[in-house]
Design an enzyme around this catalytic site. Structure first.
Site, PDB file in Angstrom:
ATOM      1  N   LYS A   1       4.188 -15.349   3.002  1.00  0.00           N
ATOM      2  CA  LYS A   1       4.202 -16.145   1.775  1.00  0.00           C
ATOM      3  C   LYS A   1       5.678 -16.335   1.439  1.00  0.00           C
ATOM      4  O   LYS A   1       6.160 -15.998   0.355  1.00  0.00           O
ATOM      5  CB  LYS A   1       3.425 -15.383   0.678  1.00  0.00           C
ATOM      6  CG  LYS A   1       3.157 -16.161  -0.568  1.00  0.00           C
ATOM      7  CD  LYS A   1       2.094 -17.231  -0.423  1.00  0.00           C
ATOM      8  CE  LYS A   1       1.909 -17.967  -1.736  1.00  0.00           C
ATOM      9  NZ  LYS A   1       1.138 -19.213  -1.601  1.00  0.00           N
TER      10      LYS A   1
ATOM     11  N   ASP B   1      -2.219 -18.348   2.144  1.00  0.00           N
ATOM     12  CA  ASP B   1      -3.324 -19.087   1.520  1.00  0.00           C
ATOM     13  C   ASP B   1      -3.846 -20.165   2.460  1.00  0.00           C
ATOM     14  O   ASP B   1      -5.063 -20.365   2.596  1.00  0.00           O
ATOM     15  CB  ASP B   1      -2.906 -19.678   0.160  1.00  0.00           C
ATOM     16  CG  ASP B   1      -1.497 -20.250   0.152  1.00  0.00           C
ATOM     17  OD1 ASP B   1      -0.763 -20.075   1.154  1.00  0.00           O
ATOM     18  OD2 ASP B   1      -1.102 -20.874  -0.844  1.00  0.00           O
TER      19      ASP B   1
ATOM     20  N   TYR C   1       0.819  -1.216   0.000  1.00  0.00           N
ATOM     21  CA  TYR C   1       0.000   0.000   0.000  1.00  0.00           C
ATOM     22  C   TYR C   1       0.856   1.272   0.000  1.00  0.00           C
ATOM     23  O   TYR C   1       0.374   2.341  -0.333  1.00  0.00           O
ATOM     24  CB  TYR C   1      -0.940   0.027   1.206  1.00  0.00           C
ATOM     25  CG  TYR C   1      -1.950  -1.104   1.219  1.00  0.00           C
ATOM     26  CD1 TYR C   1      -2.400  -1.649   0.025  1.00  0.00           C
ATOM     27  CD2 TYR C   1      -2.450  -1.616   2.400  1.00  0.00           C
ATOM     28  CE1 TYR C   1      -3.314  -2.685   0.016  1.00  0.00           C
ATOM     29  CE2 TYR C   1      -3.374  -2.661   2.399  1.00  0.00           C
ATOM     30  CZ  TYR C   1      -3.796  -3.190   1.206  1.00  0.00           C
ATOM     31  OH  TYR C   1      -4.701  -4.217   1.193  1.00  0.00           O
TER      32      TYR C   1
ATOM     33  N   ASP D   1      -5.318  -7.127   5.865  1.00  0.00           N
ATOM     34  CA  ASP D   1      -6.523  -6.475   5.353  1.00  0.00           C
ATOM     35  C   ASP D   1      -7.565  -7.536   5.025  1.00  0.00           C
ATOM     36  O   ASP D   1      -8.737  -7.454   5.407  1.00  0.00           O
ATOM     37  CB  ASP D   1      -6.124  -5.677   4.091  1.00  0.00           C
ATOM     38  CG  ASP D   1      -7.204  -4.699   3.670  1.00  0.00           C
ATOM     39  OD1 ASP D   1      -8.261  -4.647   4.322  1.00  0.00           O
ATOM     40  OD2 ASP D   1      -6.986  -3.983   2.679  1.00  0.00           O
TER      41      ASP D   1
ATOM     42  N   ASP E   1     -10.856  -9.116   7.760  1.00  0.00           N
ATOM     43  CA  ASP E   1     -12.272  -9.082   7.348  1.00  0.00           C
ATOM     44  C   ASP E   1     -12.858 -10.487   7.415  1.00  0.00           C
ATOM     45  O   ASP E   1     -13.998 -10.673   7.848  1.00  0.00           O
ATOM     46  CB  ASP E   1     -12.401  -8.551   5.914  1.00  0.00           C
ATOM     47  CG  ASP E   1     -12.685  -7.062   5.908  1.00  0.00           C
ATOM     48  OD1 ASP E   1     -12.295  -6.383   6.876  1.00  0.00           O
ATOM     49  OD2 ASP E   1     -13.292  -6.572   4.935  1.00  0.00           O
TER      50      ASP E   1
END
Ligand code: NAD
Length: 355
Positions: free
Chosen positions: A190, A222, A140, A246, A250
């Site tokens: 990852k 994942d 970001y 992020d 959620d």
């Protein structure tokens, strides 16, 4: 005197903030803490008054305060404005100007709401996890970024970047929080394909040496997304970078039912901004039916993280649990056989329990 900056915001923001402040007022009177408040308009309401969603005066008040409470910002009235002055820019500006690098989102299942989840009772009953998301780095903010002409077409570029100090400080937050909980950190990365997260794993492992009483595991993102749905109760503290967090936070929040229930904190040391995770809910604003519990639980987080007062935080959480146990629900968590109450009535009931 502990100073709190209040940014009630837009839509249902002021409605839910009012109930959260009532709770804090009662706590204040009961425990003789002596909170002081200062209003700091942010969002659409600030744009209407000052032509900017983050007036310099509000920012200064927020920076001076020990803690900031934010209701919610945004709404259709401001959607046509230039991106630079949209209400949401006020919120993002506040987070970055205050360098709030640690976002903390608990996902805790209140027993009476277990059937409000979209997952099976046996999977979600007793969930109590917290996602610690790094908030000021990663793709970001990394450079280079942008869309450019490329071989007759275009290409879009974002850059995943983390420095050692950025990883170290968020890892410390996760381990410190784990120490006060079930002492388990699962760090998400990852590392099999992304070098940046290989460094993440290396640094987290190094910092862990200072926290040998806490168990550390590593999980690829994942797999983490899958495990959160398969068996969320295996997690205590999940430590993530900005983009993975992020998405995963959620996902974690929906395990427990309504968006109207979930609080959050964004911290830099003891200083922090506390807010419900929901938005300004224009569809129900002004109707008096919004759920104020996420805001009230955000005040509990403020007591815990900024004011180091775990017992009062538990007092607030227990009052919420008791009201739910007695069958009172706002519309978003209502089900047959329970009693539907308004925003203010929910506030009244929680105050009654606290008294
Ligand atoms: P939203 O969270 O405002 O609403 C999504 C749905 O959840 C709506 O149906 C709403 O009625 C319901 N809901 C949300 N909070 C509730 C509560 N406390 N009680 C009962 N129901 C609740 O998300 P949205 O509709 O995508 O966004 C609306 C506006 O809020 C937009 O302008 C958006 O940019 C802004 N927003 C602000 C924040 C923030 O201030 N932190 C976060 C997300 C969205």
């Amino acid at each position: 005197m502990p100073l709190i900056a209040l940014c009630a915001g837009d839509g249902i923001g002021p409605e839910v903030a009012a109930q959260a402040v009532r709770v804090l007022d009662l706590i204040d009177a009961k425990h003789k803490i002596g909170f002081e408040y200062v209003e700091a308009p942010v969002g659409g309401c600030a744009y209407d008054l000052y032509g900017t969603p983050l007036p310099a005066e509000s920012l200064e008040k927020a920076k001076k305060a020990d803690a900031v409470f934010l209701g919610a910002v945004g709404g259709p009235k401001w959607e046509k404005l230039d991106y630079s002055v949209r209400p949401e820019r006020g919120l993002l500006g506040l987070r970055s100007e205050m360098d709030l690098y640690a976002n903390i989102r608990p996902a805790k299942m209140f027993a009476p709401l277990v059937d409000a989840s979209t997952l099976k009772r046996e999977v979600v009953e007793g969930i109590d996890l917290v996602v610690i998301r790094e908030l000021t780095g990663d793709v970001y903010f990394g450079k280079p970024r942008g869309v450019e002409k490329y071989e007759g077409g275009k290409r879009g570029v974002n850059t995943m970047v983390y420095t050692t100090p950025e990883i170290e400080r968020i890892a410390h937050v996760a381990f410190e929080i784990a120490r006060k909980r079930r002492k388990k950190v699962c760090s998400v990365d990852k590392a099999n394909v992304l070098e940046c997260t290989e460094l993440w794993r290396e640094v987290v492992t190094e910092i862990h040496k200072e926290y040998q009483d806490v168990e550390l595991s590593h999980m690829y993102v994942d797999n983490a997304a899958m495990q959160l749905i398969r068996n969320p109760k295996q997690f205590d503290v999940m430590l993530t970078g900005n983009i993975f967090g992020d998405i995963l936070s959620d996902e974690a929040s929906m395990l427990t039912g309504s968006i109207g229930m979930l609080p959050s904190a964004s911290l830099n040391g003891k200083k922090g901004m506390y807010e419900p995770i929901h938005g300004s809910a224009p569809d129900i604003a002004g109707k008096g039916i919004a759920n104020p519990i996420a805001s009230i639980l955000s005040m509990a987080m403020m007591m815990e993280y900024t004011f180091d007062n775990g017992p009062v935080a538990r007092e607030i959480e227990n009052a919420v649990a008791a009201v739910l146990e007695k069958g009172f629900r706002t519309a978003d968590i209502y089900s047959a056989g329970t009693s539907k109450v308004s925003t203010t009535e929910m506030g009244d009931l929680i105050l009654k329990e606290l008294k």
